[in-house]
Scaffold this active site. Sequence first.
Site, PDB file in Angstrom:
ATOM      1  N   TRP A 109       0.814  -1.218   0.000  1.00  0.00           N
ATOM      2  CA  TRP A 109       0.000   0.000   0.000  1.00  0.00           C
ATOM      3  C   TRP A 109       0.849   1.271   0.000  1.00  0.00           C
ATOM      4  CZ3 TRP A 109       1.720   2.592   4.123  1.00  0.00           C
ATOM      5  CH2 TRP A 109       2.234   1.847   5.178  1.00  0.00           C
ATOM      6  N   LYS A 167      -1.838  -8.715  -7.416  1.00  0.00           N
ATOM      7  CA  LYS A 167      -2.738  -8.619  -6.260  1.00  0.00           C
ATOM      8  C   LYS A 167      -2.291  -7.392  -5.470  1.00  0.00           C
ATOM      9  CE  LYS A 167      -4.416  -9.401  -2.066  1.00  0.00           C
ATOM     10  NZ  LYS A 167      -3.918  -8.142  -1.489  1.00  0.00           N
ATOM     11  N   GLU A 181      11.218  -7.971  -2.052  1.00  0.00           N
ATOM     12  CA  GLU A 181      11.694  -6.669  -1.581  1.00  0.00           C
ATOM     13  C   GLU A 181      11.050  -6.471  -0.221  1.00  0.00           C
ATOM     14  OE1 GLU A 181      11.615  -3.119  -0.627  1.00  0.00           O
ATOM     15  OE2 GLU A 181      10.719  -2.500  -2.550  1.00  0.00           O
ATOM     16  N   CYS A 229      10.401   1.575   2.548  1.00  0.00           N
ATOM     17  CA  CYS A 229      11.325   0.519   3.005  1.00  0.00           C
ATOM     18  C   CYS A 229      12.749   1.050   3.077  1.00  0.00           C
ATOM     19  CB  CYS A 229      11.309  -0.662   2.052  1.00  0.00           C
ATOM     20  SG  CYS A 229       9.715  -1.407   1.910  1.00  0.00           S
ATOM     21  N   GLU A 269      11.752  -1.719  12.044  1.00  0.00           N
ATOM     22  CA  GLU A 269      11.399  -0.645  11.123  1.00  0.00           C
ATOM     23  C   GLU A 269      10.257   0.163  11.739  1.00  0.00           C
ATOM     24  OE1 GLU A 269      10.144  -2.481   7.482  1.00  0.00           O
ATOM     25  OE2 GLU A 269      11.147  -0.964   6.273  1.00  0.00           O
TER      26      GLU A 269
HETATM   27  C1  SIN Z   1       9.450   0.843  -0.920  1.00  0.00           C
HETATM   28  O1  SIN Z   1       9.334   1.490   0.091  1.00  0.00           O
HETATM   29  O2  SIN Z   1       9.138  -0.345  -0.936  1.00  0.00           O
HETATM   30  C2  SIN Z   1       9.959   1.414  -2.212  1.00  0.00           C
HETATM   31  C3  SIN Z   1      10.542   2.730  -2.101  1.00  0.00           C
HETATM   32  C4  SIN Z   1      11.077   3.271  -3.382  1.00  0.00           C
HETATM   33  O3  SIN Z   1      10.873   2.737  -4.471  1.00  0.00           O
HETATM   34  O4  SIN Z   1      11.752   4.277  -3.284  1.00  0.00           O
END
Ligand code: SIN
Length: 486
Positions: free
Chosen positions: A159, A183, A258, A292, A389
């Site tokens: 999301w 999905k 990822e 991320c 995180e």
């Molecule tokens: C992510 O947070 O999964 C991707 C971040 C990005 O593409 O910069």
Amino acid sequence: MSLSRLNSPRLFRQQCYIGGSWVDAQNEARINVDNPATGEDLGSIPSLSAAEIESTIDTAQAAFDSWKRTTAQERANLLMRWYQLMLDHQEDIATLMTMEQGKPLVESRGEVAYAASFVRWFAEEAPRMYGETIPGAKPGQHIIVNRQPVGVTAAITPWNFPAAMITRKAGAALAAGCSMIVKPSEATPYTALALAELAHEAGIPPGVFNIVTGDSKMIGKVLTSSPIVRKLSFTGSTGVGSQLMAQCAEHIQKVSLELGGNAPFIVFDDADLERAVEGAMICKFRNTGQTCVCANRFLVQRSVHEKFASLLAKAMGELKLGNGLDDGVTQAPLINRAAAEKVQQHYQDAIGKGATHLYGPTPGSDQGSFVHPVLISDVSTDMQVCHEETFGPLAAIMTFETEEEAIKIANDTPYGLAAYFYSRDIHRCWRVADALEAGIVGVNEGAISNPMAPFGGVKASGLGREGSRHGLEEYTELKYICMGTE
Ligand code: SIN
């Protein structure tokens, strides 16, 4: 949802896109979708059954059989049309994104451009999916190595980037000649469905790009139980990624994962501090801290700590929290209350263990999913914020004395997605870049995401790369042809 905000209301779709048609669940089951800023009920999406996901796999297989025979240039042309349509409808897609995800409109517009850039990049790469020839093992023998599409592929997307995490996967898959079933997160399906509408208008053949919605666990199980699905790409938590990877073992499906990160952001005493703060702001507060690759831990050399912290606090003072649709807003609600509670928890744990509050209102439980940016210092390695995180706007600073110490702390995590550091010493730059255990290292740079570079992590942050020519290769298999002589 009030469609009056959209220039092209047809982009607001509440059905799945399968085999080129818009479909509902046969049993009419649906999932509601909310606006995280207002709690408004935006609409609903189908909750497909396992049988409907299985039949989507068959549809994608039938489409693959003809898509794989198209030329790379034909695929590139269709992808370029899709790219252009995304840009033509940037404002509408951005509006849908802000309404379902929350992020400030200015960031949603940026994400649509970022998402489209993957489609363009892979369109351009498709005709360059080169193989190789190798001198044979015997006189007269020729060894030829081709790249072929892996087959039907599946993507489970998050999301936090409702458009870009789809195109980063689908752009590569379609360019390589694979069909794909996506999905999307049930929190942000409308951006995905708008992309499907535009894929349809671009002329991408039926069944090549499909969107299914419903129960995540069940859909993940069906996609990974099928011998027809040859690859799964997932962006999300390490826990779910590891479970999906185990499920993929049964049919030896290829995986790209990822996953979570715990990025260190190191500021050495020779850094350009203004520039470091600029990088820190992008890296920490983009998407209100929900990326991320967000800096999770600021490691600042003791002699520059005070200056860096005060510059960072000043820059944070410019941030404005509010409804992402409102002018000037730079920080939006987090995706849900649980996300806000996690930030509060990390903050309280740190303060309870001796951290110092430097800037911002104390994260409280009275504001739903809205969390003000907050800065703390004197953080130590026993605090939660150092190991988990945060995925929110909490900037946590710890200090260090030496380069060796900084590297040791930075690498002291099971994760290894992104790492950042600031220094003006060229020797140190090479040394530290080499030593950091991360798939992505930003050196004097806080914005590292683009379509031309390989994005991905090491250790518990994942497997495989997205973007760049490596991202395309993930959707191909090498075929070695040994041409004998008579
Ligand atoms: C992510 O947070 O999964 C991707 C971040 C990005 O593409 O910069």
